[in-house]
Design a protein around this motif. Structure first.
Motif, mmCIF file in Angstrom:
data_model
loop_
_atom_site.group_PDB
_atom_site.id
_atom_site.type_symbol
_atom_site.label_atom_id
_atom_site.label_comp_id
_atom_site.label_asym_id
_atom_site.label_seq_id
_atom_site.Cartn_x
_atom_site.Cartn_y
_atom_site.Cartn_z
ATOM 1 N N GLY A 118 0.768 -1.243 0.000
ATOM 2 C CA GLY A 118 0.000 0.000 0.000
ATOM 3 C C GLY A 118 0.796 1.289 0.000
ATOM 4 N N ASN A 119 2.093 1.212 0.190
ATOM 5 C CA ASN A 119 2.903 2.434 0.116
ATOM 6 C C ASN A 119 4.175 2.131 -0.679
ATOM 7 O OD1 ASN A 119 4.135 5.006 0.694
ATOM 8 N ND2 ASN A 119 2.844 5.162 2.510
ATOM 9 N N PRO A 156 -0.835 0.810 5.265
ATOM 10 C CA PRO A 156 -1.691 1.971 5.010
ATOM 11 C C PRO A 156 -0.892 3.092 4.349
ATOM 12 C CG PRO A 156 -1.018 1.951 7.306
ATOM 13 C CD PRO A 156 -0.471 0.686 6.688
ATOM 14 N N ARG A 157 -1.585 4.005 3.695
ATOM 15 C CA ARG A 157 -0.885 5.173 3.150
ATOM 16 C C ARG A 157 -0.934 6.336 4.125
ATOM 17 N NH1 ARG A 157 -0.999 7.537 -2.167
ATOM 18 N NH2 ARG A 157 1.057 8.109 -1.398
ATOM 19 N N CYS A 158 -1.730 6.202 5.166
ATOM 20 C CA CYS A 158 -1.801 7.289 6.146
ATOM 21 C C CYS A 158 -0.782 7.057 7.257
ATOM 22 C CB CYS A 158 -3.186 7.359 6.765
ATOM 23 S SG CYS A 158 -4.457 7.684 5.559
ATOM 24 N N TYR A 159 0.142 8.002 7.417
ATOM 25 C CA TYR A 159 1.087 7.885 8.516
ATOM 26 C C TYR A 159 0.511 8.484 9.785
ATOM 27 C CZ TYR A 159 5.076 5.678 6.399
ATOM 28 O OH TYR A 159 5.927 4.767 5.840
ATOM 29 N N GLU A 189 -3.400 9.332 11.823
ATOM 30 C CA GLU A 189 -4.838 9.064 11.785
ATOM 31 C C GLU A 189 -5.556 10.187 11.055
ATOM 32 O OE1 GLU A 189 -6.818 6.563 12.626
ATOM 33 O OE2 GLU A 189 -5.014 5.396 13.060
ATOM 34 N N ILE A 229 -6.076 11.209 8.098
ATOM 35 C CA ILE A 229 -5.651 11.911 6.887
ATOM 36 C C ILE A 229 -6.294 11.202 5.700
ATOM 37 C CG2 ILE A 229 -3.731 12.567 5.404
ATOM 38 C CD1 ILE A 229 -1.938 12.549 7.783
ATOM 39 N N GLY A 230 -7.094 11.946 4.959
ATOM 40 C CA GLY A 230 -7.707 11.360 3.761
ATOM 41 C C GLY A 230 -6.764 11.535 2.586
ATOM 42 N N TYR A 231 -7.208 11.168 1.386
ATOM 43 C CA TYR A 231 -6.366 11.390 0.196
ATOM 44 C C TYR A 231 -6.456 12.845 -0.221
ATOM 45 C CZ TYR A 231 -4.774 6.756 -1.109
ATOM 46 O OH TYR A 231 -4.114 5.561 -1.151
#
Lengths: 254, 254
Positions: free
Chosen positions: A133-134, A245-248, A250, A252-254
């Motif tokens: 995912g990343n 996940p792509r969020c480092y 909590e 955070i949306g795209y």
């Protein structure tokens, strides 16, 4: 510099058939196989496409992509269109680089089309959920074509920079020796709780998906034919999934 | 830890449709789209599969994978099977990680299947010939989900370790600012003759393949929607191909 544009009528297709199941082979790959009278590839891959090759000239070659390249050129020079099949994606540690580099070295003049396939890493990541995912680094431990020092330097850099690391061909002609060296480098850079996903025998009815952690890995009897995905610092297991996940942070949306 | 195994009857498919042309979409992806009554995705992707979605409920959502995830869950909780389509491969900077991470955060209990697709990098490498013929690092410059410092660290490490480097989303919401920073890092680590392959608008009739060198790159007007492949120290152009060989010395076979 016209070495790779054809003046023969015949054409060579370098075709990725994906992880093995027909449901993951693209129509473009299927069409090339159905079209060409001559099909070259590893015996296992030829078996996987047997339903498409009735009446064709099949040339199974066990080990050597360079041999496959020479044979394909010979057939094309006799005016026949040829497919060389690759499991996964022909551009990933497969026939495309070997073949095109061979044409350049021989200064041969043949029309070529590379037909991409579902790569083993994409397939493994999907089976695992979202392991890739990343940002990811893809490394083969086979040192027949790249010096081992270059490979270990890449592995260490990728681990230190927190890439998800995908390891191809962990067990080579040297058995598990390279993998054991690599594992020591991994243990130096990553936490023992790092999620590890392993896909083995992707092309067969014995396909197995294994999920473990870096700490547990040395205790596990590993299959020889496998792809290993080492999670980054954010990767986690949830139920039967491995997720990077792509969020480092909590929320955070795209 | 059963958060991701379904107790609903409905199922959500995260489907990669590949670079856009039907010939590169797998039968598995097609089957999922044909099966599900509800299809969610970017409007452009929904257009690409319009021939498969007659009579279905289509929910185009421009920008936000998190919104797509929420909507898909809502539909599944109403008992409908749902497909969320992704261009390329859903596991590569696409819906899979966002969606599964969202389920985990919400502790939701839904059956999910990830259907891999031909990734943009595989497709670009094939169009270029064999640009990804050796170890590669895949990096997105979008820093909405990963701190910029982590991204630049990965980029520098990958360049220094002689990976082929694939750059996704070079132009983000900040315009070309991130890409210009990245280009400075690339220029520091790589020779000006380094081959660069650029694929733009892969999904459209305006698809363009650009081959240049690191030295020439700053003079070129770049499209905003592109994937950039930076060759390693062994990569070269031959005719209309960009090739990264796996042989670091002449006459080494596999």
């Amino acid at each position: 510099m016209l070495c790779l544009r054809g003046n023969l009528n015949a054409k060579i297709f370098l075709v990725g058939i994906g992880p093995g199941q027909a449901e993951h082979m693209t129509p473009c790959a299927k069409a090339a196989i159905v079209h060409a009278p001559v099909i070259i590839g590893h015996p296992d891959n030829l078996l996987q496409i047997a339903h498409l090759t009735h009446g064709k000239e099949l040339l199974p070659l066990q080990h050597n992509p360079l041999e496959r390249s020479r044979l394909a050129v010979e057939k094309a020079q006799n005016g026949q269109d040829v497919v060389i099949v690759s499991s996964g994606d022909p551009g990933t540690y497969a026939i495309a680089a070997t073949f095109l580099d061979y044409l350049r070295q021989q200064n041969l003049n043949i029309d070529v089309e590379v037909v991409p396939g579902i790569g083993l890493a994409s397939y493994a990541s999907a089976r695992l959920g979202a392991a890739l995912g990343n940002d990811s680094a893809h490394i083969s431990l086979s040192d027949q074509n790249t010096p081992w020092a270059a490979i270990t330097r890449r592995l260490s850099s990728a681990l230190a920079a927190d890439f998800v690391v995908v390891i191809y061909n962990p067990f080579g002609k040297l058995g598990s020796a390279r993998w054991e060296e690599a594992l020591a480098l991994i243990a130096k850079e990553r936490n023992i709780n790092t999620p590890i996903g392993i896909l083995s025998q992707a092309n067969t009815s014995n396909e197995k998906l294994l999920m473990t952690t870096l700490g547990q890995l040395p205790q596990i009897a590993l299959p020889t034919d496998m792809l290993i995905i080492i999670g980054n610092s954010q990767s986690y297991f949830c139920g039967s999934y491995m997720i990077t996940p792509r969020c480092y942070k909590e929320n955070i949306g795209y």
